[in-house]
Enzyme design. Structure first.
Site, PDB file in Angstrom:
ATOM      1  N   ASP A  20      -3.399   2.182  -6.899  1.00 25.32           N
ATOM      2  CA  ASP A  20      -3.197   0.750  -6.165  1.00 25.32           C
ATOM      3  C   ASP A  20      -3.298   1.256  -4.663  1.00 25.32           C
ATOM      4  OD1 ASP A  20      -0.927   1.911  -5.715  1.00 25.32           O
ATOM      5  OD2 ASP A  20       0.256   0.113  -6.512  1.00 25.32           O
ATOM      6  N   THR A  22      -1.308  -0.726  -1.761  1.00 29.75           N
ATOM      7  CA  THR A  22      -0.122  -0.945  -1.222  1.00 29.75           C
ATOM      8  C   THR A  22       1.023  -0.035  -1.681  1.00 29.75           C
ATOM      9  OG1 THR A  22      -0.648  -3.459  -0.810  1.00 29.75           O
ATOM     10  CG2 THR A  22       1.503  -2.704  -0.646  1.00 29.75           C
TER      11      THR A  22
END
Length: 242
Positions: A20, A22
């Protein structure tokens, strides 16, 4: 993964790793970069609306917390609320002291089909996502009903854009070296994120992810089937709005 006893042995067999954005390429810290009014809203109107929204919601997240830090405003009594979800990609509030009005905060691409006007928003989006900024949109609806007859959240129609808000995320200082090391080991990388694919692509390119410009939106993938879906999934490095 690394807490498992066989993690190192398992990783020796990995040829493709999905990440991912973040908290992985970036830290968990974000800050409000700019709030730009749209339509006939003034900068003061937008700041007050954002500040009130951030202080009135019962379920703040990092985005709302960054808004609260960057915008002044007073909490207002809430009549009806829709909390943010990664599936919907929007949240909403209607206020007891303003009957017939609701404010919606969410992903610009999701709200755009419901807007009364979007030309200015498209220009802002192109500018900000190219710089790797994360963008949300605040819009106003002439309704205070945010659910359908079954009680499910329902995005109102004819949304009037009030303003776009840009956030800057801090890249992890070791992200570039880590990605380079995976490349040396022959491991392909893919980035999967809920943010705009253009924003994610810009950040991924900044940390040196190979093929970062090959990006696709989950909103588009939803419309694909069969070979077209396979080609889009197989040809992309960055997946946004997932």
């Amino acid at each position: 993964l690394v807490q498992a006893a066989n993690a190192v042995e398992s990783l020796s067999n990995v040829t493709l790793l999905c990440l991912d954005k973040t908290g992985t390429l970036t830290t968990n810290r974000i800050r409000l970069e700019e709030a730009r009014p749209l339509g006939d809203a003034s900068a003061e109107d937008l700041e007050a609306a954002l500040g009130a929204y951030a202080r009135s919601t019962a379920e703040p997240n990092r985005t709302v917390e960054a808004i609260a830090e960057g915008c002044r405003g007073e909490a207002r009594p809430v009549r009806e609320a829709v909390p943010f979800s990664s599936a919907r990609k929007w949240s909403a509030l209607s206020y007891a002291d303003a009957p017939g009005v609701a404010h919606i905060l969410g992903a610009p691409e999701v709200l755009a089909p419901h807007l009364t006007e979007r030309d200015a928003l498209d220009r802002v989006l192109a500018e900000w996502t190219r710089r790797g900024l994360r963008v949300v949109l605040l819009a106003r609806a002439e309704t205070d009903t945010l659910h359908d007859p079954t009680g499910e959240p329902a995005l109102p129609e004819r949304l009037r854009p009030l303003g776009a808000v840009a956030f800057r995320e801090e890249l992890r200082p070791d992200a570039s070296d880590t990605l380079a090391r995976f490349g040396e080991l022959g491991v392909q990388l893919r980035v999967i994120s809920g943010d705009s694919p253009r924003t994610v692509s810009a950040l991924a390119a900044e940390v040196g992810l190979p093929g970062a410009q090959a990006a696709v939106s989950g909103l588009d993938l939803d419309e694909y089937e069969g070979e077209r879906l396979a080609a889009a999934a197989g040809g992309a490095t960055v997946f946004g709005r997932m």
